[in-house]
Scaffold this motif. Structure first.
Motif, PDB file in Angstrom:
ATOM      1  N   GLY A 386      39.932  42.531  28.716  1.00  0.00           N
ATOM      2  CA  GLY A 386      40.422  43.829  29.157  1.00  0.00           C
ATOM      3  C   GLY A 386      41.047  44.573  27.987  1.00  0.00           C
ATOM      4  O   GLY A 386      41.518  43.957  27.020  1.00  0.00           O
ATOM      5  N   ASP A 387      41.062  45.891  28.074  1.00  0.00           N
ATOM      6  CA  ASP A 387      41.494  46.715  26.943  1.00  0.00           C
ATOM      7  C   ASP A 387      42.916  46.400  26.486  1.00  0.00           C
ATOM      8  O   ASP A 387      43.173  46.211  25.294  1.00  0.00           O
ATOM      9  N   GLU A 388      43.846  46.358  27.418  1.00  0.00           N
ATOM     10  CA  GLU A 388      45.250  46.195  27.035  1.00  0.00           C
ATOM     11  C   GLU A 388      45.483  44.873  26.312  1.00  0.00           C
ATOM     12  O   GLU A 388      46.113  44.829  25.247  1.00  0.00           O
ATOM     13  N   ALA A 389      44.950  43.788  26.869  1.00  0.00           N
ATOM     14  CA  ALA A 389      45.146  42.475  26.254  1.00  0.00           C
ATOM     15  C   ALA A 389      44.402  42.381  24.920  1.00  0.00           C
ATOM     16  O   ALA A 389      44.928  41.817  23.944  1.00  0.00           O
ATOM     17  N   PHE A 390      43.186  42.917  24.871  1.00  0.00           N
ATOM     18  CA  PHE A 390      42.403  42.854  23.634  1.00  0.00           C
ATOM     19  C   PHE A 390      43.141  43.531  22.487  1.00  0.00           C
ATOM     20  O   PHE A 390      43.313  42.946  21.407  1.00  0.00           O
ATOM     21  N   TRP A 391      43.602  44.755  22.698  1.00  0.00           N
ATOM     22  CA  TRP A 391      44.256  45.478  21.610  1.00  0.00           C
ATOM     23  C   TRP A 391      45.634  44.886  21.292  1.00  0.00           C
ATOM     24  O   TRP A 391      46.068  44.914  20.135  1.00  0.00           O
ATOM     25  N   LYS A 392      46.281  44.311  22.282  1.00  0.00           N
ATOM     26  CA  LYS A 392      47.528  43.589  22.014  1.00  0.00           C
ATOM     27  C   LYS A 392      47.252  42.407  21.087  1.00  0.00           C
ATOM     28  O   LYS A 392      48.005  42.143  20.140  1.00  0.00           O
ATOM     29  N   GLY A 393      46.151  41.704  21.358  1.00  0.00           N
ATOM     30  CA  GLY A 393      45.778  40.572  20.521  1.00  0.00           C
ATOM     31  C   GLY A 393      45.391  40.984  19.116  1.00  0.00           C
ATOM     32  O   GLY A 393      45.773  40.328  18.131  1.00  0.00           O
ATOM     33  N   ILE A 394      44.624  42.069  18.983  1.00  0.00           N
ATOM     34  CA  ILE A 394      44.219  42.551  17.661  1.00  0.00           C
ATOM     35  C   ILE A 394      45.448  42.923  16.836  1.00  0.00           C
ATOM     36  O   ILE A 394      45.538  42.611  15.637  1.00  0.00           O
ATOM     37  N   GLN A 395      46.413  43.576  17.464  1.00  0.00           N
ATOM     38  CA  GLN A 395      47.615  43.958  16.729  1.00  0.00           C
ATOM     39  C   GLN A 395      48.439  42.731  16.338  1.00  0.00           C
ATOM     40  O   GLN A 395      48.947  42.652  15.209  1.00  0.00           O
ATOM     41  N   TYR A 396      48.550  41.774  17.234  1.00  0.00           N
ATOM     42  CA  TYR A 396      49.305  40.557  16.925  1.00  0.00           C
ATOM     43  C   TYR A 396      48.642  39.794  15.779  1.00  0.00           C
ATOM     44  O   TYR A 396      49.313  39.322  14.850  1.00  0.00           O
ATOM     45  N   TYR A 397      47.332  39.659  15.832  1.00  0.00           N
ATOM     46  CA  TYR A 397      46.574  39.004  14.761  1.00  0.00           C
ATOM     47  C   TYR A 397      46.760  39.734  13.438  1.00  0.00           C
ATOM     48  O   TYR A 397      47.028  39.114  12.396  1.00  0.00           O
ATOM     49  N   SER A 398      46.646  41.063  13.466  1.00  0.00           N
ATOM     50  CA  SER A 398      46.740  41.852  12.238  1.00  0.00           C
ATOM     51  C   SER A 398      48.125  41.748  11.615  1.00  0.00           C
ATOM     52  O   SER A 398      48.267  41.558  10.399  1.00  0.00           O
ATOM     53  N   LYS A 399      49.152  41.847  12.429  1.00  0.00           N
ATOM     54  CA  LYS A 399      50.517  41.749  11.910  1.00  0.00           C
ATOM     55  C   LYS A 399      50.819  40.340  11.400  1.00  0.00           C
ATOM     56  O   LYS A 399      51.527  40.166  10.403  1.00  0.00           O
ATOM     57  N   VAL A 406      42.677  34.118   6.100  1.00  0.00           N
ATOM     58  CA  VAL A 406      42.548  33.658   7.483  1.00  0.00           C
ATOM     59  C   VAL A 406      41.252  32.886   7.698  1.00  0.00           C
ATOM     60  O   VAL A 406      40.273  33.050   6.977  1.00  0.00           O
ATOM     61  N   THR A 407      41.280  32.071   8.741  1.00  0.00           N
ATOM     62  CA  THR A 407      40.088  31.400   9.242  1.00  0.00           C
ATOM     63  C   THR A 407      39.841  31.864  10.674  1.00  0.00           C
ATOM     64  O   THR A 407      40.696  32.511  11.297  1.00  0.00           O
ATOM     65  N   THR A 408      38.703  31.492  11.202  1.00  0.00           N
ATOM     66  CA  THR A 408      38.384  31.842  12.587  1.00  0.00           C
ATOM     67  C   THR A 408      39.359  31.185  13.557  1.00  0.00           C
ATOM     68  O   THR A 408      39.727  31.781  14.578  1.00  0.00           O
ATOM     69  N   ASP A 409      39.805  29.975  13.246  1.00  0.00           N
ATOM     70  CA  ASP A 409      40.813  29.325  14.094  1.00  0.00           C
ATOM     71  C   ASP A 409      42.098  30.143  14.151  1.00  0.00           C
ATOM     72  O   ASP A 409      42.746  30.229  15.205  1.00  0.00           O
ATOM     73  N   ASP A 410      42.485  30.743  13.018  1.00  0.00           N
ATOM     74  CA  ASP A 410      43.682  31.591  13.004  1.00  0.00           C
ATOM     75  C   ASP A 410      43.514  32.768  13.961  1.00  0.00           C
ATOM     76  O   ASP A 410      44.441  33.121  14.707  1.00  0.00           O
ATOM     77  N   PHE A 411      42.338  33.383  13.926  1.00  0.00           N
ATOM     78  CA  PHE A 411      42.075  34.512  14.825  1.00  0.00           C
ATOM     79  C   PHE A 411      42.115  34.061  16.283  1.00  0.00           C
ATOM     80  O   PHE A 411      42.739  34.712  17.133  1.00  0.00           O
ATOM     81  N   LYS A 412      41.475  32.939  16.573  1.00  0.00           N
ATOM     82  CA  LYS A 412      41.447  32.423  17.945  1.00  0.00           C
ATOM     83  C   LYS A 412      42.861  32.155  18.462  1.00  0.00           C
ATOM     84  O   LYS A 412      43.231  32.588  19.567  1.00  0.00           O
ATOM     85  N   LEU A 413      43.663  31.456  17.667  1.00  0.00           N
ATOM     86  CA  LEU A 413      45.012  31.115  18.108  1.00  0.00           C
ATOM     87  C   LEU A 413      45.870  32.360  18.297  1.00  0.00           C
ATOM     88  O   LEU A 413      46.674  32.439  19.238  1.00  0.00           O
ATOM     89  N   ALA A 414      45.710  33.348  17.422  1.00  0.00           N
ATOM     90  CA  ALA A 414      46.482  34.587  17.554  1.00  0.00           C
ATOM     91  C   ALA A 414      46.121  35.313  18.844  1.00  0.00           C
ATOM     92  O   ALA A 414      47.006  35.807  19.563  1.00  0.00           O
ATOM     93  N   MET A 415      44.824  35.387  19.146  1.00  0.00           N
ATOM     94  CA  MET A 415      44.403  36.060  20.376  1.00  0.00           C
ATOM     95  C   MET A 415      44.882  35.299  21.603  1.00  0.00           C
ATOM     96  O   MET A 415      45.289  35.907  22.606  1.00  0.00           O
ATOM     97  N   GLU A 416      44.862  33.979  21.549  1.00  0.00           N
ATOM     98  CA  GLU A 416      45.340  33.183  22.688  1.00  0.00           C
ATOM     99  C   GLU A 416      46.840  33.362  22.895  1.00  0.00           C
ATOM    100  O   GLU A 416      47.306  33.526  24.029  1.00  0.00           O
ATOM    101  N   GLU A 417      47.593  33.333  21.806  1.00  0.00           N
ATOM    102  CA  GLU A 417      49.044  33.474  21.914  1.00  0.00           C
ATOM    103  C   GLU A 417      49.424  34.857  22.444  1.00  0.00           C
ATOM    104  O   GLU A 417      50.311  34.992  23.290  1.00  0.00           O
TER     105      GLU A 417
END
Length: 432
Positions: A386-399, A406-417
């Motif tokens: 969903g839009d809200e969660a996706f963009w929240k995750g992108i911002q959390y990952y970016s910050k 980074v690795t793909t695992d880093d991206f995955k964990l950031a989006m999950e958190e």
């Protein structure tokens, strides 16, 4: 969208993928370069360079030899308090160091070269510009996880202009020549360094504390402003989605040659690109793609090129996200349809593969995987969350990873958190 428009769009979107050919030699390294300080004199007519480079670096005290990437450069001299001797072996410069407890070293390298790639000369227009392959014009460590500051002093005939990574800190007269001094105070991988020299029409658009600079030898100031009219909105959109302000005081876009390439603080785009933009003002994907790399690629960088999709798929997708923001949902859906068609073609030809590569090899199909399958997968992830969660995750990952590797695992964990989601099944299906 008509068929001819679709073909044009595919052509434009494919350009950036076809011009970058990264080989597999750039992986993790124990060498940690802290800074490069380069003085370089390009000779456009002879297509040659003279360079003097000071490198500060750290290695473990148990390491007595370092390896630097030097392509076809001819090394004159290597000196430093800890240098025993050096030798050139193929494209590598090997430097033996005295055994000692210290881990911090400083060496000076003097060299000459006639770059075969990485620095492109145009004698007719009296121009030159770099494109990705830094080790063809400066001895460096190619590993994308090695980040350093960068200073470049470019010795030029009087009257020539220079644009380079970082900020211009001064121009010093040297007889009939001038030394243009640039400094980048923040750390990025060596492949992001670059410069452009020549004579250009220039115009500047101040946006807050950032100067947006536009250059061309073909367009006048009004045409440049029209060409890059969306740049300020793109920059503000990426700042909003990442939650991070643009990293320096200026961003320059130069129309030159036949290439499209981001560098720290600047991008080059082909001289022919305005033809597409003036015909259809929404065809600005390459402007937004290269600007996206100032966040995703330059500052949030794949640890090695096996995770290259974290650079390129993000730039492709963020370009389309801006198009959605600026031109509407239909434009975004048109982009996604193109990415899906490229992915479907890979599947049909049996060339689909995971986004994470055990060993990166650059060819058209592999680039289509990391650029366009990757962008399509980000679209699917957005639909899943969903839009809200996706963009929240992108911002959390970016910050979380701004200024880091980074690795793909880093991206995955950031989006999950960030989204309180379990993405194991999604990543196994689409990414690993």
């Amino acid at each position: 969208m008509g068929l001819s428009t679709l073909k044009n769009k595919k052509l434009i979107l494919a350009i950036c993928a076809c011009l970058l050919a990264i080989t597999a030699h750039s992986q993790e390294t124990e060498l940690d370069v802290l800074s490069y300080e380069l003085t370089i004199e390009p000779n456009i007519q002879n297509q040659s360079i003279e360079g003097s480079l000071l490198i500060k670096f750290e290695v473990a005290d148990s390491i007595n030899e370092i390896s630097l990437d030097a392509s076809t450069l001819e090394i004159y001299k290597v000196s430093g308090a800890s240098v025993i001797y050096h030798k050139k072996v193929d494209s590598k410069l090997l430097v033996d160091l005295t055994p000692q407890e210290q881990t911090l070293h400083e060496i000076a390298i003097h060299y000459h070269g006639n770059p075969e790639r990485g620095l492109l000369f145009n004698a007719d227009k009296n121009q030159a510009h770099t494109v990705f392959f830094t080790d063809h014009w400066m001895v460096s460590n190619n590993a994308p996880n090695d980040r350093a500051t960068f200073s470049i002093n470019i010795l030029l005939p009087k009257g020539m202009q220079s644009i380079a990574s970082g900020e211009l800190v001064g121009i010093e007269e040297k007889g009939e020549k001038e030394l243009h001094k640039w400094h980048q105070s923040y750390e990025t991988p060596s492949y992001t360094y670059g410069f452009v020299i020549g004579s250009f029409t220039e115009t500047t658009e101040p946006i807050g504390e950032v100067n947006l600079n536009y250059y061309s030898s073909e367009l006048d100031e009004n045409e440049l402003k029209e060409m890059f009219i969306e740049t300020s909105a793109i920059l503000e959109f990426f700042e909003q989605k990442s939650g991070i302000e643009y990293v320096q005081d200026s961003y320059s876009q130069i129309l030159i040659g036949d290439n499209y390439q981001e560098m720290s603080g600047l991008s080059v785009l082909a001289d022919s690109y305005p033809t597409f933009v003036f015909r259809d003002s929404s065809e600005i994907h390459l402007i937004s793609h290269e600007l996206a790399h100032q966040w995703w690629g330059n500052m949030i960088t794949c640890k090695d090129f096996g995770h290259f999709w974290l650079n390129e798929a993000f730039a492709v997708y963020m370009s389309s996200a801006f198009s959605e923001h600026r031109f509407g949902k239909e434009k975004y859906q048109s982009d996604i349809a193109i990415y899906k068609s490229i992915y479907d073609d890979l599947v049909e030809r049996g060339l689909d593969r995971p986004l994470v590569f055990e060993e990166w090899r650059s060819n058209r199909d592999n680039r289509n995987v990391v650029y366009y399958k990757g962008a399509y997968v980000l679209h699917i992830l957005r639909e899943e969350l969903g839009d809200e969660a996706f963009w929240k995750g992108i911002q959390y990952y970016s910050k979380s990873y701004f200024g880091k590797s980074v690795t793909t695992d880093d991206f995955k964990l950031a989006m999950e958190e960030a989204t309180n989601s379990d993405l194991d099944a999604f990543f196994e299906t689409w990414i690993y």
